[in-house]
Design an enzyme around this catalytic site. Structure first.
Site, mmCIF file in Angstrom:
data_model
loop_
_atom_site.group_PDB
_atom_site.id
_atom_site.type_symbol
_atom_site.label_atom_id
_atom_site.label_comp_id
_atom_site.label_asym_id
_atom_site.label_seq_id
_atom_site.Cartn_x
_atom_site.Cartn_y
_atom_site.Cartn_z
ATOM 1 N N SER A 142 0.507 -1.256 -0.414
ATOM 2 C CA SER A 142 -0.176 0.210 -0.392
ATOM 3 C C SER A 142 0.747 1.659 0.024
ATOM 4 O O SER A 142 1.683 0.952 0.770
ATOM 5 C CB SER A 142 -1.253 0.236 1.134
ATOM 6 O OG SER A 142 -1.511 1.526 1.537
ATOM 7 N N TYR A 156 -3.035 -0.307 9.859
ATOM 8 C CA TYR A 156 -2.726 -1.532 8.576
ATOM 9 C C TYR A 156 -1.693 -0.802 8.089
ATOM 10 O O TYR A 156 -1.113 -1.882 7.153
ATOM 11 C CB TYR A 156 -4.256 -0.662 7.544
ATOM 12 C CG TYR A 156 -4.032 -0.552 6.431
ATOM 13 C CD1 TYR A 156 -3.928 -2.015 5.445
ATOM 14 C CD2 TYR A 156 -3.847 -0.032 5.109
ATOM 15 C CE1 TYR A 156 -4.258 -2.810 4.013
ATOM 16 C CE2 TYR A 156 -3.488 0.136 3.629
ATOM 17 C CZ TYR A 156 -4.103 -1.502 3.261
ATOM 18 O OH TYR A 156 -4.045 -1.639 2.128
#
Length: 247
Positions: A142, A156
């Site tokens: 990400s 996350y």
């Protein structure tokens, strides 16, 4: 048209929807036979398999929960049994949940760690033992690894950062066999898990240089490139596919 992945066998985890399904289709369009894994929706998986077979390749779906890392070895073994080999792994399955990393429930991080770190690493480890020379491993990370940009994403981001660290290390370990290992630094992409609706989506859109969400097939195109012979000198990298979030 020359299909550069003819004869190759790919495994895409979490391949029944979204970025995983788009990646599987992109690989099949280049001639690869494709196995996908899914967690809980066999109907969606069967639909993707039918679409893959319509492209003229062999395709099979296997049920496996990446949140249970012990299933990784069995999944890879099933792929080898069905296809005879494995050339490409796309470690796509992932978990996402935003929340307060200080005061929130630690079970949120535990679940993301189980899927994004433990499960992904177990799958890469199992595949790395059987992928032949000049194979490809591609993991979905990400843009949050390098730029979080919004509150609530610490857990996350941490899980994806751990995965990136592993990818970089494994690139060194598998380099002598000509196997490349890379991650994608993905920005906002429109999927059923991340719909382009509401105030939060509008905010995410505003963080991109292009002023829009990405589409799953745009990620799939980069996966297909990294899986191709043309990407043979790219390894240990986090390739940004984020619409300019990191610009």
């Amino acid at each position: 048209m020359n299909k550069v992945l003819n004869g190759k066998v790919a495994l895409v985890t979490g391949g029944s929807r979204g970025i995983g399904a788009a990646s599987a289709m992109a690989l099949a369009a280049q001639g690869a036979n494709v196995a996908i894994s899914y967690t809980a929706n066999p109907d969606k998986a069967d639909g993707v398999v039918a679409a893959l077979r319509a492209l003229g390749v062999k395709a099979v779906a296997f049920q496996a929960d990446q949140g249970r890392p012990e299933q990784a070895t069995e999944l890879v073994a099933e792929v080898i049994q069905a296809f005879g080999k494995l050339d490409i792994l796309v470690a796509n399955a992932g978990a996402f949940e935003a929340g307060d990393s200080i005061h929130g429930d630690t079970s949120v991080f535990d679940r993301m760690r189980a899927v994004n770190v433990d499960g992904a690493i177990a799958t890469i480890r199992a595949a790395g033992k059987v992928i032949g020379e000049h194979g490809r491993i591609i993991a979905m990370a990400s843009v949050a690894v390098t730029r979080v940009g919004v509150p609530g994403l610490a857990d996350y981001a941490a899980s994806k950062a751990a995965l990136v660290g592993y990818v970089k290390g494994v690139a060194r370990d598998l380099g002598p066999k000509g196997i490349t290992v890379n991650a994608l630094g993905i920005g906002p992409v429109e999927t059923d898990m991340n719909p382009n609706v509401g105030d939060f989506a509008a905010f995410l859109t505003s963080t991109t240089a292009l002023g829009r969400y990405g589409q799953p097939d745009e990620i799939g195109a980069v996966v297909a490139f990294l899986a191709s012979p043309a990407a043979g000198f790219i390894t240990g990298c986090v390739v940004p596919v984020d619409g300019g979030v990191s610009a």
